[in-house]
Motif scaffolding. Structure first.
Motif, PDB file in Angstrom:
ATOM      1  N   GLY A 498      46.790  45.586  34.365  1.00  0.00           N
ATOM      2  CA  GLY A 498      47.478  45.000  33.226  1.00  0.00           C
ATOM      3  C   GLY A 498      48.718  44.314  33.766  1.00  0.00           C
ATOM      4  O   GLY A 498      49.067  44.483  34.943  1.00  0.00           O
ATOM      5  N   THR A 499      49.392  43.550  32.929  1.00  0.00           N
ATOM      6  CA  THR A 499      50.552  42.779  33.409  1.00  0.00           C
ATOM      7  C   THR A 499      51.662  43.682  33.949  1.00  0.00           C
ATOM      8  O   THR A 499      52.351  43.320  34.896  1.00  0.00           O
ATOM      9  CB  THR A 499      51.122  41.916  32.277  1.00  0.00           C
ATOM     10  OG1 THR A 499      51.224  42.705  31.104  1.00  0.00           O
ATOM     11  CG2 THR A 499      50.244  40.712  32.003  1.00  0.00           C
ATOM     12  N   GLU A 500      51.807  44.858  33.340  1.00  0.00           N
ATOM     13  CA  GLU A 500      52.869  45.765  33.769  1.00  0.00           C
ATOM     14  C   GLU A 500      52.655  46.206  35.226  1.00  0.00           C
ATOM     15  O   GLU A 500      53.570  46.243  36.042  1.00  0.00           O
ATOM     16  CB  GLU A 500      52.832  46.994  32.856  1.00  0.00           C
ATOM     17  CG  GLU A 500      54.158  47.597  32.496  1.00  0.00           C
ATOM     18  CD  GLU A 500      53.969  48.872  31.657  1.00  0.00           C
ATOM     19  OE1 GLU A 500      54.848  49.727  31.702  1.00  0.00           O
ATOM     20  OE2 GLU A 500      52.942  49.019  30.970  1.00  0.00           O
ATOM     21  N   ARG A 501      51.400  46.533  35.536  1.00  0.00           N
ATOM     22  CA  ARG A 501      51.076  46.980  36.885  1.00  0.00           C
ATOM     23  C   ARG A 501      51.175  45.826  37.880  1.00  0.00           C
ATOM     24  O   ARG A 501      51.668  45.982  38.998  1.00  0.00           O
ATOM     25  CB  ARG A 501      49.658  47.542  36.906  1.00  0.00           C
ATOM     26  CG  ARG A 501      49.274  48.123  38.247  1.00  0.00           C
ATOM     27  CD  ARG A 501      47.870  48.676  38.185  1.00  0.00           C
ATOM     28  NE  ARG A 501      47.693  49.765  39.126  1.00  0.00           N
ATOM     29  CZ  ARG A 501      46.579  50.489  39.209  1.00  0.00           C
ATOM     30  NH1 ARG A 501      45.586  50.253  38.374  1.00  0.00           N
ATOM     31  NH2 ARG A 501      46.480  51.444  40.090  1.00  0.00           N
ATOM     32  N   LEU A 502      50.707  44.664  37.433  1.00  0.00           N
ATOM     33  CA  LEU A 502      50.777  43.484  38.282  1.00  0.00           C
ATOM     34  C   LEU A 502      52.234  43.215  38.659  1.00  0.00           C
ATOM     35  O   LEU A 502      52.557  42.923  39.817  1.00  0.00           O
ATOM     36  CB  LEU A 502      50.182  42.288  37.527  1.00  0.00           C
ATOM     37  CG  LEU A 502      50.128  40.958  38.255  1.00  0.00           C
ATOM     38  CD1 LEU A 502      49.259  41.067  39.499  1.00  0.00           C
ATOM     39  CD2 LEU A 502      49.550  39.879  37.331  1.00  0.00           C
ATOM     40  N   GLU A 503      53.116  43.357  37.682  1.00  0.00           N
ATOM     41  CA  GLU A 503      54.539  43.134  37.939  1.00  0.00           C
ATOM     42  C   GLU A 503      55.044  44.111  38.994  1.00  0.00           C
ATOM     43  O   GLU A 503      55.754  43.737  39.925  1.00  0.00           O
ATOM     44  CB  GLU A 503      55.339  43.311  36.645  1.00  0.00           C
ATOM     45  CG  GLU A 503      56.829  43.051  36.830  1.00  0.00           C
ATOM     46  CD  GLU A 503      57.626  43.293  35.544  1.00  0.00           C
ATOM     47  OE1 GLU A 503      57.152  44.064  34.670  1.00  0.00           O
ATOM     48  OE2 GLU A 503      58.704  42.714  35.427  1.00  0.00           O
ATOM     49  N   GLN A 504      54.608  45.371  38.854  1.00  0.00           N
ATOM     50  CA  GLN A 504      55.060  46.386  39.794  1.00  0.00           C
ATOM     51  C   GLN A 504      54.595  46.073  41.218  1.00  0.00           C
ATOM     52  O   GLN A 504      55.370  46.128  42.173  1.00  0.00           O
ATOM     53  CB  GLN A 504      54.499  47.737  39.340  1.00  0.00           C
ATOM     54  CG  GLN A 504      55.121  48.921  40.013  1.00  0.00           C
ATOM     55  CD  GLN A 504      54.357  50.181  39.644  1.00  0.00           C
ATOM     56  OE1 GLN A 504      53.136  50.254  39.796  1.00  0.00           O
ATOM     57  NE2 GLN A 504      55.073  51.181  39.141  1.00  0.00           N
ATOM     58  N   VAL A 505      53.320  45.713  41.330  1.00  0.00           N
ATOM     59  CA  VAL A 505      52.763  45.427  42.650  1.00  0.00           C
ATOM     60  C   VAL A 505      53.424  44.191  43.267  1.00  0.00           C
ATOM     61  O   VAL A 505      53.782  44.183  44.449  1.00  0.00           O
ATOM     62  CB  VAL A 505      51.230  45.253  42.558  1.00  0.00           C
ATOM     63  CG1 VAL A 505      50.662  44.720  43.857  1.00  0.00           C
ATOM     64  CG2 VAL A 505      50.587  46.579  42.189  1.00  0.00           C
ATOM     65  N   LEU A 506      53.618  43.164  42.445  1.00  0.00           N
ATOM     66  CA  LEU A 506      54.234  41.944  42.970  1.00  0.00           C
ATOM     67  C   LEU A 506      55.690  42.184  43.366  1.00  0.00           C
ATOM     68  O   LEU A 506      56.178  41.642  44.356  1.00  0.00           O
ATOM     69  CB  LEU A 506      54.130  40.798  41.955  1.00  0.00           C
ATOM     70  CG  LEU A 506      52.708  40.264  41.730  1.00  0.00           C
ATOM     71  CD1 LEU A 506      52.689  39.240  40.608  1.00  0.00           C
ATOM     72  CD2 LEU A 506      52.125  39.667  43.002  1.00  0.00           C
ATOM     73  N   ALA A 507      56.360  43.037  42.587  1.00  0.00           N
ATOM     74  CA  ALA A 507      57.766  43.324  42.902  1.00  0.00           C
ATOM     75  C   ALA A 507      57.884  44.036  44.247  1.00  0.00           C
ATOM     76  O   ALA A 507      58.812  43.797  45.019  1.00  0.00           O
ATOM     77  CB  ALA A 507      58.400  44.161  41.792  1.00  0.00           C
TER      78      ALA A 507
END
Ligand code: ADP
Ligand code: ZN
Ligand code: ZN
Length: 739
Positions: A498-507
């Motif tokens: 989901g977008t939340e996880r994607l944000e975490q991984v990209l960060a």
């Protein structure tokens, strides 16, 4: 008795007829014009209805008719033309007429309240308030903030709505505290007619050849009815065409109606209209308070507002001088109301323009297949804007085959490398993932258990930010279990992206890069989307990620790379429109990127790189895709080559919706109609939702007229069925979603 003195009134109720009354006592007939509201006795209480006409005879004996209780208006709220459009819509969508008429009025008027003569609630500074130093209020920072806000223009009070907007939420208590100190006082703000006139921006781009040709085509046509499909890639300058057309209409002393999908999502579009159009604009959208809505509505009805810019329900705004209707992003699903009165504002815009005998322009970079078909057969004039206006060049699209590739947070190594290159080059990259939350699944690694909604046939989405499991279908929430309810194991893990996880991984991967996430969760508070978009334009972020909210209306000229994750769902969705939607989304997201010196590149990740529709879309663009999709629809005899009506039923007990639909179908078959087919009944794609079992019956015909002839006879009979009382059922004419 002679003369027309029976009042035929539309009363909001789930009933399909109007009701007859006698005039209220002491009220002469000359005040009883169609379109005025009346308070009428209804059941054991009273309701607010709208007078439709005066008639001489009633099916009910005149001595049994009751008088209306009270006349609520001195002049009609709706004109004859408005009433006729609403009656047409009630008939076409098979919805109770009283509900339809009432839904066209602002909420306060619907409830029978007097028309607002007062202004909007507002707050201004008192003489002592002007002299206070906000910085001295160290222990009340929110009070200081409001004081500072008002002191920016000490003599101009602000509306309460504007204050809330600036404070990112309701703050009545803080205002009261300031009032008690004697520093602010409440007041009324009357929206002035000239409010917008000062802000007009003079610089207007010189229209390019295609734009001018489009404007000329509409103007050449003159004033009668004609539909135009303005088909132009994102950034081709459709909005400039709208503005030029609106200016023409205003110069002729007429009004223009502009419908847009969701104003909250496109603050930039709004600003542009406000800056460029030298006339009062009435805004109508769900972000307004009831009072603000009523003011805007009244301004349109009086003819003071020359332009109405609004979402779906604005299509019903009475406009005495209407001369042009525009529907921007006509393919957008939000023009169709999905519950209650299930109308399509886009389709009603066409009906309205035809009745009004004025032109209507449907604009889109990705026209619906319905509209393209209408253009093909010459019902609409097809206007094309083939190139991007200004400096921008179109982006390049590529397929990225992710079969047997190890993904990290849904991103392939190739895409990750490309993102990293763009960031190093100082550009912006945009990653599109149409799924909010942390992960769409929470599963037990020991036994395979998956967290599911207790009330729906759906999995729960894990939202890490607030630590809950959330059903996106019924809204129910629950805490995350720390042990598996099945095997008591402790290996409970999120699965999928989901977008939340994607944000975490990209960060974690790009620790020194500014990352922003745009989805419904990150923009929940009022004004936050606006702020984030501003920050993107200021270059505060280099990596943008988000859901379809990113696909709407915004231009991101510094974005040079768009990565689209997870398009495969769209290829095999339960809905025959799934591929069309997917193609629109890909095209819309792609269109956000790039400009002349920095052309954009778009990468579509898929596990089905050879799927013909994806292939056509990526290689030849939306237009070619649409032609191919239309050919598929034609051979399957699906809309726009046929017309559909969906009968939905739901009940808490399994089996009931099905047996109701079986009986309904039997009735329908006995009535028949040439070329009318019944498909089903079948369980809905999501059979259980919010605790209800749901089933569908689809009725289809190559002839709209045949279908409506059937409905006229069939629906009253269905209402008489005993089984109809044991379920909740509804009719959806021209359904857009099969869920
Ligand atoms: P669309 O509505 O089709 O997406 P816009 O009207 O928003 O396109 O135009 C895209 C960009 O191009 C905007 O920044 C706009 O100001 C600019 N633009 C539009 N028409 C012209 C023109 N004729 N000359 C120069 N710039 C233009
Ligand atoms: Zn388990
Ligand atoms: Zn649910």
């Amino acid at each position: 008795m002679s003369g027309d003195l029976i009042l035929r009134v539309a009363v909001p109720a789930p009933l399909y007829s109007c009701f007859d009354y006698l005039p209220p006592e002491g009220v002469g007939l000359d005040g009883l014009l169609p379109g005025v509201r009346l308070l009428v006795p209804f059941g054991s209480g009273e309701r607010c209805g709208v007078l439709l006409e005066l008639v001489a005879e009633s099916e009910i004996e005149i001595t049994k008719l009751k008088p209306a209780s009270k006349l609520l208006d001195t002049e009609p709220l709706l004109g004859q033309e408005d009433i006729e459009l609403l009656l047409w819509a009630a008939e076409y969508y098979r919805h109770p007429v009283g509900d339809v008429i009432s839904s066209a009025l602002p909420v306060r008027l619907r409830k029978g309240m007097a028309r607002a003569t007062t202004g909007l609630p507002g707050w201004g500074l008192t003489a002592i308030g002007k002299e206070q130093d906000p910085l001295a209020l160290t222990r009340a920072p929110r009070q200081a903030e409001i004081l500072g806000l008002l002191q920016q223009h000490p003599d101009a009070p602000l509306s309460q709505a504007d204050i809330y907007l600036n404070m990112d939420g309701e703050c009545r208590a803080i205002l009261r505290a300031l009032e008690q100190r004697g520093w602010v006082e409440s007041c009324e703000i009357v929206p002035s007619r000239e409010e917008r006139l000062g802000e007009v921006q003079v610089s207007t781009p010189h229209l390019n050849r295609d734009q001018q040709a489009a404007v000329d085509a509409v103007i050449r046509h003159g004033t009668g009815f004609q539909a135009f499909l303005l088909d132009g890639v994102t950034g081709s300058g459709k909005t400039e065409v709208y503005i030029a057309l609106v200016e023409q209409v205003l110069a002729a002393g007429q009004q223009a109606l502009i419908l847009v999908p969701e104003i909250g999502l496109t603050p930039q579009l709004l600003q542009r209209f406000q800056q460029r159009i030298a006339a009062p604009i009435a805004l109508l959208h769900s972000g307004l308070s009831d009072l603000e809505r009523e003011h805007a509505w009244s301004a349109a009805v009086r003819g003071d507002a020359k332009v109405v810019l609004g979402t779906r329900s604005a299509v019903f705004t009475p406009m005495p001088e209407l001369g042009l209707v525009i529907v921007d992003e006509e393919h957008d699903l939000s023009f169709k109301q999905q519950d209650g009165f299930r109308y399509s504002a886009r389709d009603l815009a066409l009906v309205r323009a035809r009745r009004r005998e004025c032109p209507v322009v449907l604009g889109s970079a990705t026209p619906s297949l319905e509209s393209l078909r209408n253009a093909q057969v010459g019902r609409y004039e097809h206007l094309m804007l083939l190139k991007r206006a200004g400096e921008a060049v179109p982006p390049r699209l590529d397929i990225l085959d992710i079969r047997s590739v190890n993904l990290d947070a849904g991103m392939s190594p190739v895409l990750l490398r490309m993102v990293s290159e763009e960031i190093q080059a100082g550009n912006q990259a945009l990653i599109f993932l149409n799924r909010r939350g942390y992960s769409p699944l929470l599963a037990c690694y020991d036994c395979g258990w998956i967290a599911e909604c207790r009330r729906c046939d759906a999995r729960l989405t894990y939202h890490m930010g607030n630590g809950v499991l959330w059903c996106h279908h019924c809204g129910s929430q629950r805490r995350v279990d720390s042990t598996c309810p099945e095997c008591k194991g402790e290996k409970i893990r999120p699965l999928g992206q989901g977008t939340e996880r994607l944000e975490q991984v990209l960060a974690a991967r790009f620790p020194d890069t500014g990352i922003v996430r745009i989805d419904r969760d990150s923009t929940r508070t009022k004004g936050s989307l606006h702020r984030l978009l501003d920050e993107i334009h200021q270059g505060k972020y280099q990596l943008l990620l988000g859901t379809q909210m990113l696909a709407k209306g915004h231009h991101f000229p510094n974005v040079t790379l768009v990565g689209i994750l997870d398009v495969d769902q769209g290829l095999f969705g339960a809905d025959f429109r799934a591929a069309e939607r997917m193609a629109q989304l890909i095209t819309q997201v792609s269109g956000r990127a790039g400009r002349a010196e920095k052309p954009g590149r778009v990468v579509v990740q898929t596990r089905h790189p050879d799927h013909p529709l994806i292939h056509t879309l990526v290689r030849d663009g939306y237009g070619s895709f649409a032609l191919e999709a239309l050919r598929e629809r034609q051979s399957a005899l699906l809309p726009p080559y046929s017309y559909q009506v969906l009968l939905r039923a739901e009940a808490t007990r399994d089996g009931m919706p099905r047996s109701f639909l079986d009986e309904a179908m039997e009735l329908g078959r006995s009535i028949g109609g040439s070329g009318v087919e019944f498909w089903g009944p079948v369980p809905a794609p999501m059979e259980r939702r919010a605790g209800n079992f749901r089933a569908h019956l689809l009725v289809q015909s190559g002839s709209r007229a045949e279908l409506h002839r059937l409905l006229a006879v069939w629906l009253p009979k269905i209402r008489g069925l005993k089984s109809a009382r044991r379920v909740r059922w509804s009719v959806d004419v021209d359904p857009q979603e099969m869920l």
